[in-house]
Design a protein around this motif. Structure first.
Motif, PDB file in Angstrom:
ATOM      1  N   SER A  78       0.831  -1.212   0.000  1.00 40.61           N
ATOM      2  CA  SER A  78       0.000   0.000   0.000  1.00 40.61           C
ATOM      3  C   SER A  78       0.864   1.260   0.000  1.00 40.61           C
ATOM      4  O   SER A  78       0.538   2.260  -0.672  1.00 40.61           O
ATOM      5  CB  SER A  78      -0.922   0.008   1.228  1.00 40.61           C
ATOM      6  N   GLU A  79       1.956   1.231   0.753  1.00 41.80           N
ATOM      7  CA  GLU A  79       2.863   2.382   0.773  1.00 41.80           C
ATOM      8  C   GLU A  79       3.458   2.630  -0.610  1.00 41.80           C
ATOM      9  O   GLU A  79       3.562   3.781  -1.063  1.00 41.80           O
ATOM     10  CB  GLU A  79       3.975   2.156   1.797  1.00 41.80           C
TER      11      GLU A  79
ATOM     12  N   LEU B 150       1.334   7.066  -6.691  1.00 38.81           N
ATOM     13  CA  LEU B 150       0.306   8.075  -6.944  1.00 38.81           C
ATOM     14  C   LEU B 150       0.839   9.491  -6.708  1.00 38.81           C
ATOM     15  O   LEU B 150       0.546  10.430  -7.459  1.00 38.81           O
ATOM     16  CB  LEU B 150      -0.910   7.828  -6.044  1.00 38.81           C
ATOM     17  N   TYR B 151       1.635   9.644  -5.640  1.00 36.26           N
ATOM     18  CA  TYR B 151       2.190  10.959  -5.315  1.00 36.26           C
ATOM     19  C   TYR B 151       3.142  11.435  -6.409  1.00 36.26           C
ATOM     20  O   TYR B 151       3.075  12.584  -6.859  1.00 36.26           O
ATOM     21  CB  TYR B 151       2.901  10.884  -3.966  1.00 36.26           C
TER      22      TYR B 151
ATOM     23  N   VAL C 175      -0.518  17.007   1.132  1.00 33.20           N
ATOM     24  CA  VAL C 175      -1.361  16.857   2.328  1.00 33.20           C
ATOM     25  C   VAL C 175      -2.097  15.527   2.308  1.00 33.20           C
ATOM     26  O   VAL C 175      -2.139  14.790   3.301  1.00 33.20           O
ATOM     27  CB  VAL C 175      -2.356  18.034   2.419  1.00 33.20           C
ATOM     28  N   ASP C 176      -2.687  15.191   1.168  1.00 38.14           N
ATOM     29  CA  ASP C 176      -3.409  13.922   1.067  1.00 38.14           C
ATOM     30  C   ASP C 176      -2.470  12.728   1.227  1.00 38.14           C
ATOM     31  O   ASP C 176      -2.830  11.724   1.857  1.00 38.14           O
ATOM     32  CB  ASP C 176      -4.134  13.836  -0.281  1.00 38.14           C
ATOM     33  N   PHE C 177      -1.279  12.864   0.637  1.00 46.13           N
ATOM     34  CA  PHE C 177      -0.307  11.772   0.788  1.00 46.13           C
ATOM     35  C   PHE C 177       0.042  11.558   2.254  1.00 46.13           C
ATOM     36  O   PHE C 177       0.041  10.434   2.758  1.00 46.13           O
ATOM     37  CB  PHE C 177       0.966  12.075  -0.017  1.00 46.13           C
TER      38      PHE C 177
END
Length: 504
Positions: free
Chosen positions: A381-382, A388-389, A397-399
């Protein structure tokens, strides 16, 4: 080096060697250290040293400075055991593994390999030393055959096939044999050094008694030191190990893989040789050899207030320094012997013990499997979040918001896994030894007074968790005799309360 809280607590070292290839595969030195520390904590041992060899190949480690320091600590008694994750981490070279094991055995120190469930402080684990001794004897015989076969070739090449015979030996027909006149003097030197622990004192006594070196000179402390360090006396003649330094500047040691070892008849025991060389090493490092545990329940006797109980000099009683609670040494052993006999003779207790131990081991394995599976998912998952980042699909912020709980949970699992593995290690090793001890112990109560102290201590170490000494009685708790489904190492008290305040 840190000092243990008491000399009665076993001091051990942790050996960590993770090569570059291991690190690439994701094997963390920190994980190995945490697992070993957790094992030592569960056994009630003090971690005195950590020997860490980062990115070092296992092909040959014995000449490494850290390995030499570890062996010095074994010989001096600074540590009396070494914990490592697997045998291949100590040495992948079979010859070096045999050499390591022989030093440990001669110094009465223990080797604990977690992956192979080997703990030579236990009865089952001591079989490892028996196997190692047989393998080492075979290795020595192979070396002797190879050396013997090489003699004609070396002679044709004009190379020397011997040198000056060590003191206590002589050459005859190109073979090294014991010199019956000088050998007793060399044996005396070892015995005197073991007693007085000073080379000058040994040299003085030998000279006063009229003994002289091979060339008729008086013994010096340097001559005594070289004689004690020479391994020929314990049955291993070393040749081709020195060379002249650059520009003729003195003698230097060659690489160890060039040394030639030849088995010869020993004139002192390996134990005496190792003890004397341990004393030499201790003097060189300024360390004193560690005291050996001298009381049967040292490290296991605990006051009801939670403090460990020890036997002060000439007191004959286990005493709690915190609250002055005490119990006579002989009374505690009598109680232990009586209650242990009742347990061992109970088929119901034995059956419950085996079933519960197996169940607990299965539960630990399931917990480890679950933790490893969850850790793998978290890492996956990481990695997805990072992708995605970097692709711009997530802002900073979402990351951070999505990554923080994953990171925290991963840290929790990475801390928990070594502890779970250590608990499994203790269970597996303990089960191997308990099965051996309990099978042999049906008439333990009758045999107990005739058993050597060392054997009684081994039984205590193998099957005892702790002995709680209270003002009103004593509670004996066996190691890992689980009852119930607690995730911790559950135990069941053994036997009734012990009463008799006048004996305190």
């Amino acid at each position: 080096m840190a000092s243990p809280a008491s000399q009665d607590i076993k001091s051990i070292g942790i050996w960590i060697r993770v090569s570059t290839e291991d690190q690439v595969r994701g094997e963390s030195p920190e994980h190995h250290e945490q697992r070993a520390r957790a094992y030592a904590e569960l056994k009630g041992w003090h971690v005195a040293e950590v020997y860490r060899l980062d990115a070092v190949s296992g092909k040959s480690v014995m000449a490494h400075p850290i390995a030499k320091r570890m062996l010095t600590d074994i010989r001096t008694g600074a540590i009396t055991g070494l914990v490592f994750s697997k045998l291949a981490r100590l040495a992948r070279n079979t010859k070096e593994l045999l050499e390591f094991a022989e030093v440990f055995r001669a110094c009465n120190a223990d080797m604990i390999s977690l992956a192979e469930s080997i703990d030579t402080s236990t009865p089952a684990g001591r079989l490892f030393f028996t196997m190692i001794a047989a393998m080492a004897q075979w290795e020595r015989e192979e070396i002797a055959d190879r050396v013997k076969a090489s003699i004609p070739i070396r002679a044709k090449l004009g190379k020397p096939i011997g040198g000056a015979a060590p003191y206590g030996y002589r050459w005859r027909d190109k073979k090294l044999e014991v010199d019956t006149e000088a050998a007793p003097v060399r044996v005396l030197a070892y015995e005197l050094f073991a007693e007085h622990q000073r080379k000058k004192t040994v040299a003085r006594i030998l000279n006063e008694r009229g003994y002289r070196t091979r060339n008729g000179a008086s013994f010096s402390d340097g001559a005594v030191g070289r004689m004690i360090e020479d391994p020929t006396a314990k049955g291993l003649y070393r040749a081709n190990y020195t060379t002249v330094g650059e520009s003729g500047a003195g003698w230097q040691l060659k690489p160890e893989d060039e040394w030639i070892w030849t088995p010869v008849e020993p004139i002192v025991s390996e134990e005496l040789w190792e003890r004397c060389n341990g004393l030499l090493a201790a003097r060189a490092t300024g360390r004193r050899p560690a005291k050996k545990t001298s009381y049967l329940f040292a490290g296991f006797a605990v006051c009801e207030c939670g403090a460990k109980m020890y036997v002060p000099a000439r007191r004959g009683k286990y005493v709690c320094a915190a609250c002055l609670n005490k119990i006579p040494v002989d009374d505690l052993e009598t109680l232990y012997r009586s209650e242990l006999a009742d347990f061992l003779l109970s088929p119901e207790e034995m059956s419950a013990h085996h079933a519960a131990a197996n169940e607990m081991l299965r539960e630990k394995e399931l917990l480890i499997d679950a933790a490893e599976s969850e850790l793998k998912k978290i890492v996956g998952s990481e990695n997805e979040l990072f992708d995605l980042y970097h692709a711009g699909a997530l802002n900073k912020v979402d990351f951070g918001r999505r990554h923080k709980p994953l990171s925290e949970r991963r840290a929790q699992i990475e801390d928990e896994l070594p502890r779970l593995e250590a608990e499994r290690d203790v269970l597996k090793i303990g089960m191997l030894s308990r099965d051996e001890v309990l099978e042999d112990a049906k008439d333990l109560s009758d045999k107990w007074p005739d058993l050597p102290w060392e054997h009684r201590r081994q039984i205590v170490e193998t099957i005892t968790d702790r002995i709680v000494i209270g003002k009103e009685g004593v509670e004996i708790i066996l190691l890992q005799v689980p009852f119930g489904n607690d995730d911790e190492l559950a135990t069941k008290p053994l036997g009734p309360r012990f009463r008799g305040d006048e004996r305190y």
